[in-house]
Design a protein around this motif. Structure first.
Motif: not given
Lengths: 354, 509
Positions: B405-408, B61-62, B17-18, B24-25
């Motif tokens: 802020l987030s990228g979006g 992250n996981a 997660i960024y 990646l999921k």
């Protein structure tokens, strides 16, 4: 600009109210330092709190503050101006020459000038050297450090050449030419305050207005924050950079005028290492050396901290060697505290968004 | 087949997660030794992230990583290298001021007693590597003097010098000539025989099919296909890359296109290495039209936009807005004429990170709030607030630094800044790069709405799905030239083949 951040953080979470108080203290750190230094000397140094002493200190501070204002714009734009001390020296020599000899027209006659004309010519000299700095940096792509290091030497050498290294003495002026008012720049007072302090106040207010309430000021911050981004947003980066060096040169010319008038003499070594004090005041006032961040108000407070520290230590009889050491430590401490504040602030903003 | 190629490294339910996006999921990935494992997917699908995880540059992250049956955690690049993982990054990580040999051994210099660098040993090994890569490059040459393609060879040599058991090649051929690609493929063949497990990332599908043994397809951080290369063809790859009809793209609203608003004629940008980066490009955009400019990395698309935005003094050509020639040579002049650019690299070109959201939004249009020289902060804040609402930017305060802020949302600030100048033509360079799906959809909707309002939009993308779904017309660039012009609804395969005109060359050689 920053107060809403703190208010926000306080509202969002109680545990962070301690953080926000700390942050507030850190933000005001230069001011806190000023109060501490002032209070310390008020107790420790006899005669520190007298009116006469206050005037002397404010006169000293005004000179450094003027240079530091110009320096703040330069540093905020992402540059550095090492040449200001030399510009002070050269401008002092030009002023001295004009008061003593006027302009030699090479036909057996010379053109004598009044005080206003002398001031204008000296200001133009300072602005021109700033212009040269700016052109070197923008058009010839010389790094600001190198370009202004070069003009530091050139201007200092030119100042020495003016008089073959000698001092121009007795700049009393001549009432016939209207230049006898020249000495008033340094010695005159208005409402009880020295003229030089008034000059500093006017320049500071103008600069603060410029920085916060004009597109020019905003563009200076944008260029320092991200040059490419500013250029792609339509900011004329070269013009902004040239302006800040010209403004810095102008501030240095004012200082040269004030010093030669105060002493009623011009010495070519005038202003040596002044650039370092100016940088120190700007950094102490929270100006970031990497550009994009800094305020005129902070710089003024920084100049006062340095000035009070220097004069207070002298009054206490501390050796000048120790003074130098203490000044250095204060500057380093200022930057370390600045880093802590930046980290804390970023955390508070993230918290308030979560 | 499985017996011949043992699994060397596995990832199970890996997630990364960024801030603002999940790269990646729950990824399951097997890396087979002695084989080429190709990894394919669109930009932002998570390929590079997955490889950075394996190379120790990023941490999951996981999920777990298993190497030779033992679970491992790579704290950093050095530790991964100790376990035999080598990587050639997509961006060159080289030092132009050092020599070729020094570059190859940077970080693990050959020394005598740990202090003295053994130059002659380094030079000998570097020369041997160059010979193996069939390059006539002097190990003592400063790297900066080499062509980009040769620099990429040095980058590959650097990975080979570490004797990696697992070698990751991220877009290794993007700057190589056809002959250099052949050499690289021969070296890859050698390494395979020595039992090295290779991960190969490329956008060039024909390369993948040619040298891959196993293929893994990623889309939006999820693995959508993994199998051995036998029987895999381009349609299979494209289907897995793009997936079934996507819901994130707004339906094309049919509105009448206006007249031509923007025309580019004969724009060229000479390349420092000779030839052209942008090779006599001409195109036109009608008002209300969204034109997608598709191509592979290095096709010259971003450079074309930069030429239009006055970033390359060496460029030539003519621009016309609504039929009138653009003569302004400065960015601000072109903004005044109605051009606006959303740059590809938000951080580097789009925003001033340390300034507030308000100051970033209004940076291009400060003149609107200025009387003579006085800037009205009140008018400025009101305008900024209006755009925050219009663009639906999620913020806590206008005064927060834009970097929070987030990228979006950052991208929306960049777009808001451009729109505030009231442009007639919007140039967008990879408008959806590095932002999550939700924000992407919003940005696409905004683009649609702007076009419906009569703006002409020219957008560059490397995302096939995006160009197919969003464009009223699709232009394709390759090697600086226009190689395709398709109406909306063109077939993916045609667009891809227009973007890879070198395909036949590689096959025949």
């Amino acid at each position: 600009m920053s107060s809403p951040v703190i208010a926000q953080a306080g509202k969002v979470a109680d545990p962070s109210s301690q953080t926000s108080l700390l942050l507030l203290l850190l933000k005001m750190r230069t001011f806190v330092a000023l109060i501490l230094v002032f209070a310390f000397f008020a107790v420790a140094a006899p005669n520190f709190l007298t009116g006469a002493n206050m005037l002397i200190i404010s006169k000293h501070v005004a000179l450094n503050a003027l240079l530091a204002i110009g320096m703040t714009f330069v540093i905020v734009s992402g540059g550095i101006d090492l040449s200001v001390g030399s510009i002070v020296g050269l401008c002092a020599m030009v002023a001295g020459w004009l008061v003593l000899y006027g302009i030699d027209l090479q036909i057996g006659w010379s053109l004598q000038l009044n005080t206003l004309e002398i001031c204008l010519i000296v200001a133009v000299v300072g602005i021109l050297i700033g212009l040269i700095n700016g052109l070197l940096i923008t058009k010839l792509n010389v790094a600001p450090f190198i370009a202004t290091l070069g003009t530091l030497y050139v201007a200092r050498g030119a100042a020495l050449l003016f008089s073959d290294g000698r001092t121009f003495p007795n700049l009393a002026g001549n009432p016939e030419y209207g230049s006898d008012t020249f000495k008033l720049i340094g010695s005159g007072t208005l409402l009880g305050f020295p003229l030089s302090v008034w000059i500093m106040v006017v320049v500071a207010i103008t600069a603060a207005y410029l920085a916060t309430r004009t597109p020019l000021g905003r563009h200076i911050y944008a260029v320092g924050g991200n040059e490419r981004g500013a250029a792609l947003s339509g900011v004329n980066v070269d013009r902004i950079k040239i302006f800040v060096y010209m403004f810095s040169g102008f501030c240095a010319a004012l200082v040269g005028l004030i010093i030669s008038s105060q002493l009623q003499a011009s010495h070519p070594a005038t202003g040596e290492t002044f650039e370092l004090n100016a940088i120190a005041a700007a950094v102490l006032g929270g100006t970031s050396m990497s550009g994009g961040r800094g305020r005129i108000g902070g710089t003024i407070v920084g100049a006062f901290v340095i000035g009070i520290l220097a004069d207070g230590l002298i009054m206490m009889g501390v050796s000048s060697f120790w003074q130098t050491v203490i000044k250095g430590l204060v500057i380093i401490a200022a930057v370390v505290v600045d880093q802590v504040q930046q980290k804390l602030q970023a955390r508070v903003v993230l918290q308030s968004q979560a | 087949m499985t017996g011949a190629h043992p699994i060397g490294l596995t990832i199970r339910s890996g997630s990364k997660i960024y801030p603002g996006t999940q790269a990646l999921k729950n990824v399951d990935f097997d890396l087979r030794m002695g084989a080429v494992n190709v990894l394919v997917g669109e930009n932002g699908a998570g390929k590079s992230t997955l490889m950075k995880v394996i190379a120790g540059v990023e941490r999951l992250n996981a999920g777990t990583i298993t190497l030779d049956g033992k679970p491992v955690v790579f704290a950093d690049r050095t530790e991964a290298a100790r376990h035999g993982v080598g990587i050639v990054f997509q961006e060159l990580n080289l030092f132009p001021n050092l020599t070729v040999a020094e570059n190859i051994f940077v970080g693990h210099e050959k020394t005598v007693g740990g202090v003295h660098i053994d130059r002659s040993a380094q030079r000998a090994v570097a020369a041997a590597l160059m010979k193996r890569l069939e390059q006539d490059i002097d190990p003592d040459m400063p790297l900066g003097n080499l062509r980009i393609g040769q620099q990429q060879i040095v980058e590959i040599a650097k990975a080979l010098a570490e004797d990696a058991r697992i070698l990751i090649l991220d877009e290794p051929t993007s700057a190589l000539s056809a002959a250099e690609v052949e050499v690289l493929f021969r070296v890859i063949g050698d390494l395979k025989r020595q039992g090295v497990g290779i991960v190969y990332i490329s956008h060039r599908l024909e390369e993948l099919i040619r040298i891959g043994d196993y293929i893994t397809v990623l889309r939006d951080g999820v693995i959508t296909g993994a199998r051995s290369m036998e029987g895999v063809d381009v349609p299979w790859i494209v289907a897995n890359m793009i997936g079934s009809a996507s819901k994130e793209f707004p339906k094309t609203e049919h509105h009448a296109l206006g007249d031509e608003i923007f025309r580019v004629e004969d724009v060229s940008l000479p390349s420092p290495a000779g030839g052209y980066v942008v090779d006599h490009m001409s195109l036109s955009v009608r008002s209300g039209e969204i034109v997608g400019l598709y191509g592979l990395m290095g096709a010259g698309r971003s450079e074309l936009l930069e030429c239009i935005m006055a970033q390359h003094p060496a460029s030539t050509g003519r621009l016309f807005i609504a039929g009138k020639r653009v003569t302004e040579g400065s960015v601000s002049g072109r903004i005044r004429r109605g051009l606006a650019l959303i740059p590809e690299d938000r951080k580097r070109d789009g925003l001033v990170q340390i300034m507030s959201i308000r100051e970033n939004l209004t940076l291009s249009s400060l003149g609107d709030f200025t009387r003579i020289f006085h800037l009205s902060l009140k008018a400025e804040a009101a305008k900024a607030a209006e755009f925050v609402k219009r663009m639906a930017i999620k913020i806590a305060s206008l005064e927060h630094p834009v970097s929070s802020l987030s990228g979006g949302n950052q991208q929306k600030v960049v777009i808001g800044k451009a729109l505030m100048t009231r442009p007639r033509i919007l140039l967008m360079d990879e408008p959806s790069r590095g932002i999550d799906i939700g924000a992407k959809a919003e940005i696409f909707r905004t683009m649609r709405k702007l076009a419906a309002d009569g703006l002409g939009i020219l957008f560059v993308t490397s995302d096939l799905e995006e160009v197919l779904a969003l464009s009223d017309r699709i232009l394709v660039m390759a090697n600086g030239r226009l190689t395709g012009d398709f109406p909306a609804g063109a077939a993916a395969a045609e667009v891809i083949s227009a973007a890879t005109p070198n395909l036949n060359k590689v096959k025949s050689s």
